[in-house]
Structures are given as structure tokens and as C-alpha cells.
Scaffold this active site. Structure first.
Site, short mmCIF file in Angstrom:
data_model
loop_
_atom_site.label_atom_id
_atom_site.label_comp_id
_atom_site.label_asym_id
_atom_site.label_seq_id
_atom_site.Cartn_x
_atom_site.Cartn_y
_atom_site.Cartn_z
CE1 TYR A 135 17.73 9.90 -58.81
CE2 TYR A 135 18.97 8.71 -57.16
CZ TYR A 135 18.50 9.90 -57.68
OH TYR A 135 18.81 11.07 -57.05
CG HIS B 286 25.44 12.48 -57.90
ND1 HIS B 286 25.62 13.40 -56.89
CD2 HIS B 286 24.30 12.86 -58.53
CE1 HIS B 286 24.63 14.28 -56.91
NE2 HIS B 286 23.82 13.98 -57.89
C1 HEM Z 1 14.25 14.94 -61.19
C2 HEM Z 1 15.28 15.04 -60.41
C3 HEM Z 1 16.48 14.12 -60.40
C4 HEM Z 1 16.92 13.22 -61.34
C5 HEM Z 1 16.29 12.91 -62.68
C6 HEM Z 1 18.11 12.58 -60.80
C7 HEM Z 1 18.86 11.62 -61.46
C8 HEM Z 1 19.88 10.89 -60.92
C9 HEM Z 1 20.50 9.73 -61.50
C10 HEM Z 1 20.14 9.16 -62.87
C11 HEM Z 1 21.45 9.26 -60.65
C12 HEM Z 1 22.35 8.03 -60.84
C13 HEM Z 1 21.69 6.82 -60.18
C14 HEM Z 1 22.48 5.52 -60.27
O1 HEM Z 1 22.91 5.08 -61.35
O2 HEM Z 1 22.64 4.85 -59.21
C15 HEM Z 1 21.43 10.14 -59.51
C16 HEM Z 1 22.26 10.03 -58.42
C17 HEM Z 1 22.18 10.83 -57.31
N1 HEM Z 1 21.27 11.84 -57.08
FE1 HEM Z 1 19.83 12.46 -58.30
N2 HEM Z 1 18.36 13.09 -59.58
C18 HEM Z 1 17.39 14.03 -59.29
C19 HEM Z 1 17.27 14.77 -58.13
C20 HEM Z 1 18.08 14.66 -57.04
C21 HEM Z 1 17.93 15.42 -55.81
C22 HEM Z 1 16.79 16.40 -55.50
C23 HEM Z 1 18.95 15.03 -55.01
C24 HEM Z 1 19.29 15.45 -53.62
C25 HEM Z 1 18.46 15.66 -52.69
C26 HEM Z 1 19.74 14.04 -55.72
C27 HEM Z 1 20.86 13.40 -55.23
C28 HEM Z 1 21.53 12.38 -55.85
C29 HEM Z 1 22.67 11.72 -55.27
C30 HEM Z 1 23.30 12.00 -53.91
C31 HEM Z 1 23.07 10.74 -56.18
C32 HEM Z 1 24.24 9.78 -56.04
C33 HEM Z 1 23.81 8.60 -55.28
C34 HEM Z 1 24.94 7.62 -55.21
O3 HEM Z 1 25.96 7.93 -54.55
O4 HEM Z 1 24.80 6.57 -55.83
N3 HEM Z 1 19.18 13.85 -56.96
N4 HEM Z 1 20.48 11.13 -59.70
#
Ligand code: HEM
Ligand code: HEM
Lengths: 174, 326
Positions: free
Chosen positions: B304, B46
Site C-alpha cells: 500500500y 481498487h
Molecule cells: C498481499 C495482499 C494484498 C496486496 C499486496 C494488496 C495491495 C493493495 C494496494 C497496492 C492497494 C492500493 C493502495 C493505495 O494506493 O492506497 C490496495 C487497495 C485496497 N485493498 Fe488490497 N492488497 C492485498 C490484500 C487485500 C485484502 C486481503 C483485502 C481485503 C480484506 C484488500 C482490500 C483492499 C481495499 C478495500 C483497497 C482499497 C482501499 C481504498 O479504497 O483506498 N486488499 N491493495
């Protein structure tokens, strides 16, 4: 071995209690930063809560240390060895403070209040500061490496005294 | 340092079960997400987004279910982020298959709540190690992902959603789902499993724009012209529902409670706003909200944190200087 050759009971309790705590903290820290398993969150919360306990414990321990005279090092030790021994012990104290303090500050600047066993929460910044977060996050990691190295040196020295030099240094802490 | 840690940890990390996928670490996961050429200083997932601000106007209907102060009277300001899935901070908005909303409520120094939500209501898979294989398949191309879905019948509901999903022409017109379930805990200590969604209050038809920043420009203009509102709707699980499986939606007849309205009043480019500094880790929870044992949810904190650590360090080293995110 006479009584004055030994660390006081309170010092020995602090020593072994904190040794167990700090080794568990290091193990928990290394595990939780790599694991995606369902227990990761639980371990993370335990790490933070016990880490906060460690700040209180090391403060009490330091006060106790300043109020008690530790047994003298063996006379046979060369001066440089005594200096290294003393310096390494003070460095350990510094790290025992710096580890939990850097851990807490990292959470503070990331805007993550620290929950201590559901009893109370430590405050966090209302506005995240990513620079200070980065600084304390990296510090926490690097200090952990120094701590691990120092603990290895410390254990090595204790065993060296006991098995090679065959003096009473290790026994004075038992 | 990393290599030392990984070497120490390799032993527990490589365990193979009969059908179970090989276990991956947070570092391996984030490596896969960032791909071969990471964008220093940006989120590994994202990466492209825009900061939003506004307030949550509560109606009090959820106060009996959770002691979180957010659900009591009044309104709480938030900082948030609208983003698209993917690791590229300059990717074209309309090409992304998933759109997202993240929120941060800093109610007090001891109470903060972060949420990260996506457009699909369910995941295709139920654990992070299989999710890793899904991402590998996506990266390998259409044939691989087709095969992956065929091998993973638990992805049925996700595929059914994807087949009928029509992307709208605005971030304001999407529904954002928690996907993972959480527990609300009230003052008596009673626990209720819930999922939630931010439901739009406007409909905007799809656009044909070929501008890379079509969605960002649209939402900035829309909010500049007036408030954008979402209903925050909670769905309450029955005891027969599985709150730990993110691939299965709960039946339609489950009780739903609208907790209030989320009102968006401002936008800022992400590198100029406050949202870029925040790790929207959904496991930063207030008293009164708890994580379920959902393996996907439980995997998110470590992943994260790894992404956050990398980009924070890069930013400290000056990676974003002179960057305007255009
Ligand atoms: C095992 C499952 C998941 C992994 C490993 C994962 C991993 C990640 C990582 C590494 C980031 C970047 C974080 C940062 O640097 O701040 C991220 C951002 C994000 N993830 Fe996931 N994610 C997973 C599941 C999900 C699910 C289920 C959702 C939704 C319900 C989701 C929604 C988001 C959103 C909206 C962002 C962006 C947040 C922002 O605007 O900073 N993720 N994710
Ligand atoms: C004696 C005290 C402590 C020791 C020995 C210790 C040790 C460690 C170690 C070895 C790591 C892994 C380091 C790395 O991967 O770079 C770690 C990570 C971590 N520690 Fe501590 N720690 C202590 C206290 C604390 C405290 C008091 C807190 C917070 C209140 C804390 C929060 C954390 C967090 C959040 C991480 C993971 C960060 C991430 O995932 O990015 N630690 N700790």
C-alpha cells in the site's frame, strides 16, 4: 598522542553510538520499503521508534559538540581539504536532523500516529494532506541517498588519513 | 534511486525453496497490479471508487475486549471509500468481481484506525508471493487461472464462495469482510483473535444497467435519500482456529458480537472528496487492536505504501489536474 589530540570521551561515545544507529536505520529503511515478508511491519515500527530516538540523540549530540572543542585537523592538510572536512561534518549533522524530521513529517501528514515502543505516541494530522506527504516522502528518500553518499565519503576519508597519510585523524576518534 | 536499492536488495530477494514461490518485492507486486499502462495519480488497486462519510454508532458490547476508544460509548465519524477491484479508475462498476469498503477513523491525533475490506470472506491463497502468481494467472486468462486453482487446493473455500456469490445491485447490499484476522487487546492485556464483517441491512436485487457508473450513481442517490446502515459484526476465534491463515473461514458456531452500526450519510466523487488522499493501510491500528502474523496481512503495509508513494508523487506533479474521474 596527547589528550587534546583526541575527541572527548562523550564525543566519541556519541559518534560511535550514532554511527551504529544511523547505519541500522539506513539498512532497515532500504529493506522495509521493498519487503513483503511478515517481519516487515515489525521492522517498520522499530525504524520509526528508533528514528524518534535519533532526533533526541542528535540534539544532545549537537549541544555536546558546541560545548567541546574538537581536536585540530593536521597542519599538513591544504586549506581546501580542511574546508571540505568541516563542511562535510556540518552537512552530516544537518542530515542527522533532516532524516528523522522528514520521516516524522511524512507520517504526520499521512495521518499515521507514530508509536514509540508502546511507551507513547507522537501525534498525526487529523486530516491527511497528500501533497505534504508526497513532499516529505520524496525528501526522506533523496536525503537518504545523500546521507549514504556522505557516509561513504566520510569513511573513505578516515581510511585515507589512516592508511595513506598515516596521520592521527582516525585515532583521534577511537 | 530505485535501481540502486533494488540492486542492493536483489541478493536476499531471490531465494528459492522446494515448493515455495519465488519471493517478490513490494515494487514488483505493485508493478504487476498497475499493469503496463498505469493511471497516474490513481491507486494501483481498487482505483475506481467513491468517497463516503458517516459515523459509527457503538453499542459498547466490544469494550471488554478492546481498549480502542472507538468501542466505548458514543459515536465516531469516519471518512471512507466504496470501490471495485482493479487498476482502472474508469472501469465499468458491474464488471468487477470484487467490491470493497475502506474506512478511516481519526479518533484523536494519536489514535487512528484504517480498514480495507472486500466482498469475499477468504483469500484464495495464504501468502503474497503465491498471490502474485494468482494475479499473473488472472491476467493470463481463463485457462491459466483454472490451472492455478487446480494447483492450489488451499483456494477451495474461496472458489466455493465465488461459485455461489450473487452480486447485488448496490454497494449498500454487500457484506464486506476483513478477511485477515486481528487481535483485540483489552485493558488487562488479554488478546482475542477476531475477524469482522460489515453486514448490510437492505437487500437489493442485481441490476441490468449498462452504465459504467451504475453502482456509484445508485449509492449516491440512495444515501442522498436516507441513511445506509451496516452492522459491524465481530467473530471471535477459538484457540483451535488458525488466525494466520486467510484461506480458511472459522466454523459457523463461533461467538459473534455486533459492536454497533456503521451509518453512511454522505457521498462525494473521489477526486473531490477527502478519501482520495488517504492510504487505507489496514495496519494503521489504534491501541487495543493488533496485527496477527497472517503473511497476507503483513504484506499489505509495504505494498500500500508503494502504491501510495507513486500516486502521491504523481499528484504532486500535477497528474490529476483537470481530471474529473468521469
Ligand atoms: C498481499 C495482499 C494484498 C496486496 C499486496 C494488496 C495491495 C493493495 C494496494 C497496492 C492497494 C492500493 C493502495 C493505495 O494506493 O492506497 C490496495 C487497495 C485496497 N485493498 Fe488490497 N492488497 C492485498 C490484500 C487485500 C485484502 C486481503 C483485502 C481485503 C480484506 C484488500 C482490500 C483492499 C481495499 C478495500 C483497497 C482499497 C482501499 C481504498 O479504497 O483506498 N486488499 N491493495
Ligand atoms: C536517522 C534517522 C533515519 C534514517 C537514516 C532513515 C532512513 C530511511 C531510509 C534509507 C528509508 C528508505 C528510503 C526510500 O526507500 O526512499 C526510509 C524509509 C522510511 N522511513 Fe526513515 N529514516 C530515519 C528516520 C525516520 C523516522 C523518525 C521516521 C518516522 C517516524 C521514519 C519513517 C520512515 C518510513 C515510514 C519509511 C518508509 C516509507 C514508505 O514505505 O513509503 N524514518 N528511512
Amino acid at each position: 598522542m596527547s589528550n587534546s589530540d583526541r575527541f572527548s570521551l562523550s564525543m566519541r561515545l556519541f559518534h560511535w553510538g550514532m554511527a551504529a544507529l544511523v547505519l541500522s536505520m539506513v539498512a532497515a529503511g532500504l529493506l522495509m520499503v521493498t519487503s513483503l515478508q511478515p517481519w516487515q511491519l515489525t521492522l517498520l515500527n522499530i525504524h520509526k521508534a528508533f528514528g524518534v530516538m535519533a532526533i533526541l540523540l542528535v540534539t544532545a549530540r549537537l549541544i555536546n559538540r558546541l560545548r567541546h572543542e574538537p581536536p585540530a585537523l593536521p597542519h599538513e592538510l591544504a586549506d581546501w581539504q580542511k574546508t571540505v572536512a568541516k563542511a562535510s561534518h556540518w552537512l552530516l549533522y544537518i542530515l542527522l536532523f533532516a532524516m528523522p524530521v522528514s520521516g516524522y513529517l511524512m507520517q504526520y501528514f499521512a495521518g499515521r500516529p507514530v508509536d514509540v515502543f508502546g511507551w507513547f505516541r507522537l501525534p498525526a494530522a487529523l486530516q491527511v494532506d497528500i501533497h505534504y506527504y508526497a513532499l516529505f516522502r520524496e525528501l526522506h528518500g533523496w536525503l537518504a541517498v545523500v546521507l549514504i553518499g556522505l557516509i561513504a565519503l566520510h569513511i573513505g576519508a578516515a581510511l585515507h588519513h589512516h592508511f595513506i597519510r598515516k596521520d592521527d585523524v582516525l585515532k583521534s576518534m577511537l | 534511486m530505485r535501481t540502486l536499492y533494488l540492486a542492493l536488495l536483489l541478493a536476499p530477494a531471490v531465494s528459492f525453496g522446494a515448493d515455495a514461490p519465488p519471493k517478490v518485492s513490494a515494487q514488483q507486486f505493485v508493478n504487476l497490479q498497475q499493469g503496463n499502462s498505469a493511471f497516474p495519480g490513481f491507486r494501483r488497486a481498487h482505483a475506481k471508487g467513491i468517497c463516503i462519510s458517516g459515523e459509527f454508532r457503538v453499542n459498547g458490547q466490544l469494550a471488554d475486549y478492546s481498549q480502542a476508544s472507538l468501542f466505548k460509548a458514543g459515536s465516531t465519524p469516519f471518512i471512507g471509500r466504496l470501490s471495485i477491484a482493479g487498476n482502472n479508475p474508469t472501469a465499468p462498476d458491474l464488471k468487477a468481481p470484487v467490491r470493497s469498503m475502506a474506512l478511516s477513523f481519526a479518533s484523536s491525533r494519536t489514535e487512528q484506525w484504517r480498514l480495507a475490506m472486500n466482498t469475499p470472506p477468504v483469500m484464495a491463497v495464504a501468502d503474497p508471493h503465491t498471490f502474485y502468481q494468482q494475479i499473473q494467472a488472472i491476467q493470463a486468462g481463463p485457462a491459466a487461472i483454472k490451472q492455478f486453482f487446480a494447483d492450489h487446493p488451499e483456494s477451495d473455500e474461496f472458489r466455493a464462495w465465488a461459485a455461489q456469490y450473487q452480486p447485488s445491485g448496490s454497494f449498500a447490499a454487500e457484506t464486506y469482510h476483513s478477511i485477515n484476522a486481528f487481535y483485540l487487546v483489552n485493558t488487562d492485556g488479554k488478546q482475542q483473535a477476531v475477524r469482522w464483517a460489515m453486514r448490510p441491512t437492505v437487500a437489493v436485487p442485481a441490476t441490468e444497467s449498462d452504465r459504467d457508473n451504475a453502482l456509484q450513481q445508485e449509492i449516491a442517490a440512495r444515501i442522498a435519500a436516507g441513511e445506509v446502515v451496516f452492522d459491524w459484526v465481530f467473530t471471535l476465534a477459538d484457540p483451535s482456529d488458525d488466525e494466520t491463515n486467510p484461506t480458511k473461514a472459522w466454523p459457523d458456531n463461533r461467538q459473534q458480537i455486533t459492536a454497533g452500526q456503521l451509518v453512511l450519510t454522505g457521498t462525494t466523487p473521489q477526486l473531490e472528496g477527502d478519501c482520495h488522499a488517504i492510504n487505507f493501510d489496514p495496519l494503521v491500528l489504534p491501541v487495543g487492536v493488533k496485527a496477527t502474523a497472517d503473511p497476507i496481512l503483513r504484506a499489505r503495509s509495504a505494498a500500500y505504501a508503494e502504491s501510495y508513494r507513486r500516486r502521491a508523487k504523481e499528484q504532486l506533479q500535477g497528474a490529476l489536474e483537470g481530471s474529473n474521474n468521469e
